[in-house]
Write a protein that holds these residues in place. Structure first.
Motif: not given
Length: 673
Positions: A116-117, A158-166, A195-198
């Motif tokens: 996402k970043s 928000k998890a940088s590699a995430g989706g689906g609300g996780k 575990d990267k986040v933005l």
């Protein structure tokens, strides 16, 4: 076009892909885990290959096993569905290296949008508007907190590699940032291996609007209009619709062109979704791009008349897009409701177990039509803790939004499930809610309308109790209160008309409705039936219960001149009365079992609400805690669930360690109030 397609997924999306492939004359191969040997998606395909254990990392996330299955079966292409390996760039590259077509975008496009970043940096260069926030690589907790402080609370982690609300948390103040960050990172690492986040500014009353884009390998890229996915719980979509209510032609074109620009910026090919967050004044910001087919793609299919899976297969085979932008039109309105095995009244906690009943509305068409179901489970299947607890997607189409709302409410009222808790009744309340009906939408709608959507529990009505009693009598061999409606038994000792020498017969049934016990006394006197509840005067009763399958009855009852009718399911110790407002579950009172339970003192123990794994423990024996304090964190169905202290007290003992698997109902912590 390839002749054999391997579907590297499970559940409803695997069944959905198989349906289109079958229509196109393409042979399909399913893959399955130990938990899915008898699953519906296995039966939906022409052949199937076992790939490992029940946990996703042992099966559906095993790229090597899936590629080997493709080689064994001669599959020329692999469709990843959504989730699992659908947005895994390494898997896309491995398919290419093996000479197998990956039905999805190029690996480089997945990589570009997978973070996402990184995606936001690309969008910034492409002049796509962004939400203010930090999207960099520095993941040190203190640094991230400083960024959040500078952005201003509330913020969204928000998890940088995430989706689906996780891997996503809203943080209201600086005090809660560190705990929320740690939880996000754990969930992100577990779900995505990263575990990267933005950090972003959290917008108040935003709408979640996404644009369906499609590109081929010949330079063409189009948008198939928008979907409004604002109605969410725990950052996961609940009801999606297309087109978005209140969308102007100008804004639709502006958002569509921005989405196409985003796709072109990464040389995209295939189906993708560009997600935007929109403010009440019309401003919109890029959130992320999902480089796969979305769960909610059916609503786009319903309003455009296009089969998006067919588009995917044709583009993957090197063909041009089936339609140009100026040929695409919006026809009517469509809505999709996600049917989940979960308990909305308990924080939407997932429910597991055997799906004893699953009856879809009449006249459902599973691919096309005004009422459609995309499902992945059948009655008798087990909802396990290993996968997402979705049962099916219910999709409707109408000439306008009002008609779509009416059809969805009606279809939800006709959908019957038993064996696990579901969100069906909640969804119907949501569709009928005044705010939803008026399209007063934002991502906080469920919280904003909490009191209306979660009304106090209603006690069982006299009609529901009477219908349950009639079904119980049918199970005992008395399906009709009128002796003339009964066939004469071959043996006179088999007569079940209630005859007694004294001409009088009575029996009391005790039905439990939650904590309430209802004693129903059925009485027959000289061929006439009456029913009394407690001290009430007996009322005249008549019923007819028509068998409709094992344990199932279509029941009509008349108590004191008032008619009631409903389908009823009788199981070993429970009766399910299905009404448009949901299923009323009544349990037969077992006096012996109840007596044995009396005196049991479970003290302050806390039990696991479902099977799962302990991933964090926040306290130790001897600690003093306050009501609401986090004690430990479980992971189940790819989500974290925090177990909190129900009252002030002292931790006496912790029965498990981090990494331990626990079963449903296992005692986790002993707490002395």
């Amino acid at each position: 076009m390839f002749t054999t397609l391997l579907i590297a997924n499970r559940g409803e999306i695997a069944c959905r892909i198989a349906a289109t492939a079958r229509r196109m004359g393409i042979r399909t191969v399913a893959v399955y885990s130990d938990a899915d040997a008898d699953a519906r998606h296995v039966a939906a395909c022409d052949s199937a290959v076992h790939i490992g254990g029940p946990e996703p990392r042992s099966s559906y996330l095993r790229a090597d096993a899936i590629l080997e299955a493709a080689r064994q079966t001669g599959a020329q292409a692999i469709h990843p569905g959504y989730g699992f390996l659908s947005e895994n760039e390494d898997f896309a590259r491995a398919c290419a290296q093996a000479g197998i077509v990956f039905v999805g975008p190029p690996a480089d496009a997945i990589a570009a949008m997978g973070s996402k970043s990184a995606a936001k940096r690309i969008m910034e260069k492409a002049d796509v508007p962004l939400v203010p926030g930090y999207h960099g690589d520095n993941q040190e907790a203190g640094f991230l907190k400083k960024q959040a402080d500078a952005i201003g609370y509330p913020v969204l982690i928000k998890a940088s590699a995430g989706g689906g609300g996780k891997g996503m948390r809203i943080v209201e103040s600086a005090d809660g940032f560190n705990d929320a960050l740690a939880s996000c990172k754990r969930e992100a690492a577990s779900s995505f291996g990263d575990d990267k986040v933005l950090i972003e500014r959290y917008l108040t009353r935003p709408r979640h609007i996404e644009i369906q884009v499609f590109a081929d390998g010949k330079g063409q890229c189009v948008y198939l209009f928008e979907r409004d996915c604002s109605v969410q719980r725990r950052h996961q979509k609940v009801i999606e619709e297309a087109p978005a209510p209140g969308m102007t032609v100008e804004r639709r074109r502006s958002m569509g062109e921005a989405a196409v620009a985003a796709a072109r910026a990464v040389d995209y090919v295939g189906a993708g979704t560009v997600e935007f967050i929109a403010e009440p004044d019309g401003r919109f910001y890029f959130m992320e791009m999902n480089t796969r087919l979305q769960v909610e793609h059916p609503v786009t299919e319903m309003i455009t008349g296009q089969d998006l899976v067919e588009w995917q297969l044709r583009v993957a085979a090197g063909e041009p897009l089936p339609a140009a932008q100026d040929a695409l039109r919006i026809d009517g309105h469509a809505m999709e409701a996600r049917i989940y095995a979960e308990n909305p009244d308990n924080g939407f906690l997932p429910s597991i177990g055997t799906l004893a009943a699953l009856d879809f509305p009449p006249h459902v068409q599973f691919v096309n039509g005004d009422v459609r179901v995309d499902g992945g489970v059948r009655a008798g299947d087990t909802i396990t803790p290993y996968y997402d607890p979705m049962i099916a997607k219910l999709i409707v189409h109408g000439s306008d939004r009002d008609q779509a709302c009416a059809r969805l409410a009606q279809a939800l009222g006709q959908l019957r499930t038993a064996g696990v808790q579901t969100n069906v009744a909640f969804l119907r309340r949501l569709v009928l809610d005044q705010a939803f009906a008026q399209a007063d939408l934002d991502t906080g709608l469920i919280e904003r309308r909490h009191d209306a959507l979660f009304p106090p529990r209603r006690n069982a009505s006299a009609g529901e109790l009477t219908l349950a009693l009639a079904a119980l009598m049918a199970r005992l061999g008395r399906p009709d209160s009128d002796p003339a409606g009964l066939a004469a038994p071959a043996d006179p000792w088999d007569v079940v008309d209630g005859w007694r020498v004294t001409k009088s017969w009575a029996c009391t049934f005790t039905l439990l409705d939650g904590d309430a016990a209802h004693a129903l006394t059925l009485h027959r006197e000289n061929g006439s039936w009456t029913l009394s509840t407690g001290a009430d005067q007996p009322l005249p009763l008549a019923w007819r219960a028509q068998p409709d399958g094992p344990g199932r009855y279509l029941v009509r009852a008349r108590l004191d001149g008032m008619d009631a009718r409903a389908p009823v399911l009788v199981r070993e110790d429970s009766v399910h009365v299905f009404t448009p407002d949901g299923a009323r579950v009544l349990r037969l009172h077992d006096a012996v079992a109840h007596a044995s339970d009396e005196g049991d003192d479970h003290g302050g123990s806390l039990a696991a609400p479902m099977p799962g794994k302990i991933i964090a423990i926040q306290v130790k024996a001897g600690d003093t805690v306050k009501a609401g304090d986090a004690l430990l964190v479980m992971e189940a169905m790819k989500m974290e669930h925090t177990i909190c202290a129900p009252s002030d007290g002292t931790v006496e003992e912790i029965f498990f360690a981090v990494g331990d698997q626990v079963v449903d109902g296992a005692e986790l912590v002993a707490l002395t109030p």
